[in-house]
Design a protein around this motif. Structure first.
Motif, mmCIF file in Angstrom:
data_model
loop_
_atom_site.group_PDB
_atom_site.id
_atom_site.type_symbol
_atom_site.label_atom_id
_atom_site.label_comp_id
_atom_site.label_asym_id
_atom_site.label_seq_id
_atom_site.Cartn_x
_atom_site.Cartn_y
_atom_site.Cartn_z
ATOM 1 N N MET A 1 101.009 -31.966 -128.099
ATOM 2 C CA MET A 1 99.901 -31.043 -127.974
ATOM 3 C C MET A 1 100.221 -30.015 -126.897
ATOM 4 N N THR A 2 100.215 -28.771 -127.322
ATOM 5 C CA THR A 2 100.502 -27.697 -126.376
ATOM 6 C C THR A 2 99.225 -26.971 -125.997
ATOM 7 N N ARG A 3 99.274 -26.369 -124.858
ATOM 8 C CA ARG A 3 98.113 -25.618 -124.370
ATOM 9 C C ARG A 3 97.891 -24.372 -125.224
ATOM 10 N N LEU A 4 96.674 -23.897 -125.166
ATOM 11 C CA LEU A 4 96.294 -22.723 -125.940
ATOM 12 C C LEU A 4 96.985 -21.460 -125.445
ATOM 13 N N SER A 5 97.361 -20.610 -126.380
ATOM 14 C CA SER A 5 97.864 -19.282 -126.042
ATOM 15 C C SER A 5 96.757 -18.276 -126.337
ATOM 16 N N ARG A 6 96.963 -17.052 -125.914
ATOM 17 C CA ARG A 6 95.996 -15.991 -126.199
ATOM 18 C C ARG A 6 95.789 -15.855 -127.707
ATOM 19 N N THR A 27 91.224 -23.395 -118.869
ATOM 20 C CA THR A 27 90.838 -24.808 -118.883
ATOM 21 C C THR A 27 92.036 -25.722 -119.088
ATOM 22 N N GLY A 28 93.130 -25.165 -119.611
ATOM 23 C CA GLY A 28 94.301 -25.977 -119.908
ATOM 24 C C GLY A 28 94.147 -26.774 -121.189
ATOM 25 N N ALA A 29 93.179 -26.394 -122.002
ATOM 26 C CA ALA A 29 92.875 -27.130 -123.228
ATOM 27 C C ALA A 29 93.921 -26.898 -124.317
ATOM 28 N N THR A 30 93.906 -27.795 -125.287
ATOM 29 C CA THR A 30 94.756 -27.680 -126.465
ATOM 30 C C THR A 30 93.935 -27.141 -127.630
ATOM 31 N N ALA A 31 94.609 -26.789 -128.703
ATOM 32 C CA ALA A 31 93.916 -26.302 -129.900
ATOM 33 C C ALA A 31 92.976 -27.381 -130.449
ATOM 34 N N GLU A 32 93.387 -28.622 -130.353
ATOM 35 C CA GLU A 32 92.554 -29.732 -130.829
ATOM 36 C C GLU A 32 91.269 -29.840 -130.016
ATOM 37 N N GLU A 33 91.382 -29.644 -128.717
ATOM 38 C CA GLU A 33 90.196 -29.697 -127.862
ATOM 39 C C GLU A 33 89.265 -28.520 -128.140
ATOM 40 N N LEU A 34 89.829 -27.358 -128.406
ATOM 41 C CA LEU A 34 89.008 -26.200 -128.749
ATOM 42 C C LEU A 34 88.287 -26.444 -130.075
ATOM 43 N N ALA A 35 88.987 -27.008 -131.038
ATOM 44 C CA ALA A 35 88.364 -27.322 -132.329
ATOM 45 C C ALA A 35 87.235 -28.338 -132.160
ATOM 46 N N GLU A 36 87.437 -29.325 -131.307
ATOM 47 C CA GLU A 36 86.390 -30.318 -131.060
ATOM 48 C C GLU A 36 85.172 -29.670 -130.401
ATOM 49 N N ALA A 37 85.403 -28.780 -129.445
ATOM 50 C CA ALA A 37 84.293 -28.088 -128.788
ATOM 51 C C ALA A 37 83.521 -27.245 -129.800
ATOM 52 N N PRO A 53 81.359 -40.190 -128.111
ATOM 53 C CA PRO A 53 80.731 -39.907 -126.809
ATOM 54 C C PRO A 53 80.507 -38.410 -126.668
ATOM 55 N N LEU A 54 79.534 -38.033 -125.883
ATOM 56 C CA LEU A 54 79.287 -36.618 -125.646
ATOM 57 C C LEU A 54 80.536 -35.966 -125.065
ATOM 58 N N ALA A 55 80.672 -34.695 -125.341
ATOM 59 C CA ALA A 55 81.849 -33.964 -124.883
ATOM 60 C C ALA A 55 82.032 -34.118 -123.373
ATOM 61 N N GLN A 56 83.277 -34.331 -122.981
ATOM 62 C CA GLN A 56 83.607 -34.512 -121.570
ATOM 63 C C GLN A 56 84.889 -33.749 -121.242
ATOM 64 N N GLY A 57 85.152 -33.577 -119.986
ATOM 65 C CA GLY A 57 86.395 -32.963 -119.522
ATOM 66 C C GLY A 57 86.569 -31.545 -120.028
ATOM 67 N N ARG A 58 87.779 -31.249 -120.515
ATOM 68 C CA ARG A 58 88.085 -29.890 -120.979
ATOM 69 C C ARG A 58 87.222 -29.500 -122.165
ATOM 70 N N VAL A 59 86.927 -30.456 -123.042
ATOM 71 C CA VAL A 59 86.079 -30.150 -124.194
ATOM 72 C C VAL A 59 84.700 -29.707 -123.708
#
Length: 86
Positions: A1-6, A27-37, A53-59
Motif C-alpha cells: 500500500m502506497t501513500r496517495l499522490s496528487r 494525512t499519509g493515507a493510502t488509496a484504500e483508506e481514502l476509499a473507506e472514508a 468499528p467507526l472510522a479511526q486514525g487516518r480514515v
C-alpha cells in the motif's frame, strides 16, 4: 500500500481544491483508506450493520476533511481552479 499522490486524490475527489488535496496527502493515507472514508461518508449505515468499528486514525482524518469539503459545497463556497478543472 502506497501513500496517495496528487493524481490519486484528484481522481478520487474531483472537486477538491489545492488546500484540500494537500490536507488529504498530508494525512499519509493510502488509496484504500481514502476509499473507506468515502464509503463512510456515502452511507455509514451499511458499514455499521457490517459491525465495522467507526472510522479511526487516518480514515477518520479523511472523513473530517471530506465532510468539511461537502459542507462548503452545500453552502455554495466557491472552490479553487483545481476543483473546476481550470
Amino acid at each position: 500500500m502506497t501513500r496517495l499522490s496528487r493524481d490519486d486524490v484528484v481522481k478520487a475527489v474531483d472537486r477538491a481544491d489545492d488546500v484540500t488535496i494537500a490536507q488529504i496527502i498530508g494525512t499519509g493515507a493510502t488509496a484504500e483508506e481514502l476509499a473507506e472514508a468515502q464509503a463512510w461518508l456515502a452511507n455509514d449505515e451499511p458499514m455499521i450493520n457490517d459491525l465495522r468499528p467507526l472510522a479511526q486514525g487516518r480514515v477518520r482524518e479523511l472523513v473530517d476533511i471530506l465532510s468539511e469539503l461537502e459542507e462548503e459545497e452545500e453552502e455554495g463556497v466557491e472552490l479553487g481552479p483545481a476543483a473546476t478543472g481550470g
